[in-house]
Design a protein around this motif. Sequence first.
Motif, short mmCIF file in Angstrom:
data_model
loop_
_atom_site.label_atom_id
_atom_site.label_comp_id
_atom_site.label_asym_id
_atom_site.label_seq_id
_atom_site.Cartn_x
_atom_site.Cartn_y
_atom_site.Cartn_z
N GLN A 1 4.96 -9.03 31.33
CA GLN A 1 3.53 -9.21 31.60
C GLN A 1 3.33 -9.25 33.12
O GLN A 1 3.12 -10.30 33.72
N ARG A 2 3.40 -8.07 33.72
CA ARG A 2 3.42 -7.98 35.17
C ARG A 2 2.14 -8.48 35.81
O ARG A 2 2.18 -9.24 36.79
N ASN A 3 1.00 -8.08 35.30
CA ASN A 3 -0.27 -8.50 35.91
C ASN A 3 -0.47 -10.00 35.79
O ASN A 3 -0.90 -10.65 36.75
N LEU A 4 -0.17 -10.56 34.63
CA LEU A 4 -0.32 -12.01 34.45
C LEU A 4 0.68 -12.76 35.33
O LEU A 4 0.34 -13.79 35.92
N GLY A 5 1.89 -12.24 35.44
CA GLY A 5 2.88 -12.86 36.32
C GLY A 5 2.41 -12.88 37.76
O GLY A 5 2.52 -13.90 38.45
N CYS A 6 1.85 -11.76 38.22
CA CYS A 6 1.33 -11.70 39.60
C CYS A 6 0.15 -12.64 39.78
O CYS A 6 0.05 -13.31 40.81
N LEU A 7 -0.73 -12.70 38.80
CA LEU A 7 -1.89 -13.58 38.90
C LEU A 7 -1.45 -15.04 39.00
O LEU A 7 -1.96 -15.80 39.83
N LEU A 8 -0.49 -15.45 38.17
CA LEU A 8 0.00 -16.83 38.23
C LEU A 8 0.69 -17.12 39.56
O LEU A 8 0.56 -18.22 40.09
N LEU A 9 1.41 -16.13 40.10
CA LEU A 9 2.03 -16.35 41.40
C LEU A 9 0.97 -16.49 42.49
O LEU A 9 1.12 -17.31 43.40
N LEU A 10 -0.10 -15.74 42.39
CA LEU A 10 -1.20 -15.87 43.35
C LEU A 10 -1.80 -17.28 43.27
O LEU A 10 -2.01 -17.92 44.30
N VAL A 11 -2.03 -17.78 42.07
CA VAL A 11 -2.59 -19.12 41.89
C VAL A 11 -1.63 -20.18 42.43
O VAL A 11 -2.03 -21.08 43.17
N ALA A 12 -0.36 -20.08 42.05
CA ALA A 12 0.64 -21.06 42.51
C ALA A 12 0.78 -21.02 44.03
O ALA A 12 0.89 -22.08 44.68
N SER A 13 0.76 -19.84 44.61
CA SER A 13 0.87 -19.71 46.07
C SER A 13 -0.33 -20.31 46.77
O SER A 13 -0.18 -20.99 47.81
#
Length: 190
Positions: free
Chosen positions: A104-116
Motif C-alpha cells: 500500500q504505497r500511497n497509504l504508507g507515504c501518507l502515514l510517513l508524511l503525517v508521522a514526519s
Amino acid sequence: MPPKSNTNGFSNRSSQCYMPAWATLWTVIGSLVCIWDATYIITRPRSMANGDLFHIFSPYAKYITLDPLYGNLQNAFVIAQSCMNYVELTLALLSIILYHIVGQRNLGCLLLLVASAMTWSKTILYFVHDHFERSLHPEKSPVQIEAWEYICLFIMPSLVWVVFPFACMWSIGRQILRLLNVSNEKTKYY
C-alpha cells in the motif's frame, strides 16, 4: 511492457507515491532511537542512576545535565512528549510496513508524511519550550554546562529530528501534490 492502468485511466506507476530509501532508513533508525528515548522517560526513576534499568540508559546520566527536563520527575511536558513519541513511531513504522510489505504505497507515504509532521512540530515545540524554560527558571539548571557541550550534545543531535522529518515532509508532500494535480488534470477530461 507498459505499466497497467487502474480504473481511473492512470498508469499504476504514475499514481504511486515513492518512499526514498533514505526516508525508510531514517524512519527505522529514528524510530528505534525514539523507542529508547521515550522508554527512558516513561520508566523513570528506574532508568536513572541507581535504578535497576540504568545499565540500558547510562548515556542519559550526562544528557540530563544538558536537558534538565529529562531529570525532572515532576515535569509533565517531557512525559507527554514521550507518549507522543510512541504515537509517532507507531505511525512511522506502520508506514514502512504498509509501503514495503503490504504494498500500500500511497497509504504508507501518507502515514510517513503525517508521522514526519508530528515529529518535526514536536521537536520545534521542544526547542521553544526549552528556550523559555531556561530563561524563565535559570536557577533550575542542575549544573553549569559549557556552551560547546550544549551545542554538540543537545542542539546538534536534536536538529536531526528537525532536518530529516522536514526532508520527508518535503519529498513526500511534493509527490502527493503532483499526484493530486495529475488527478485533477485527468478528471477534467472525463
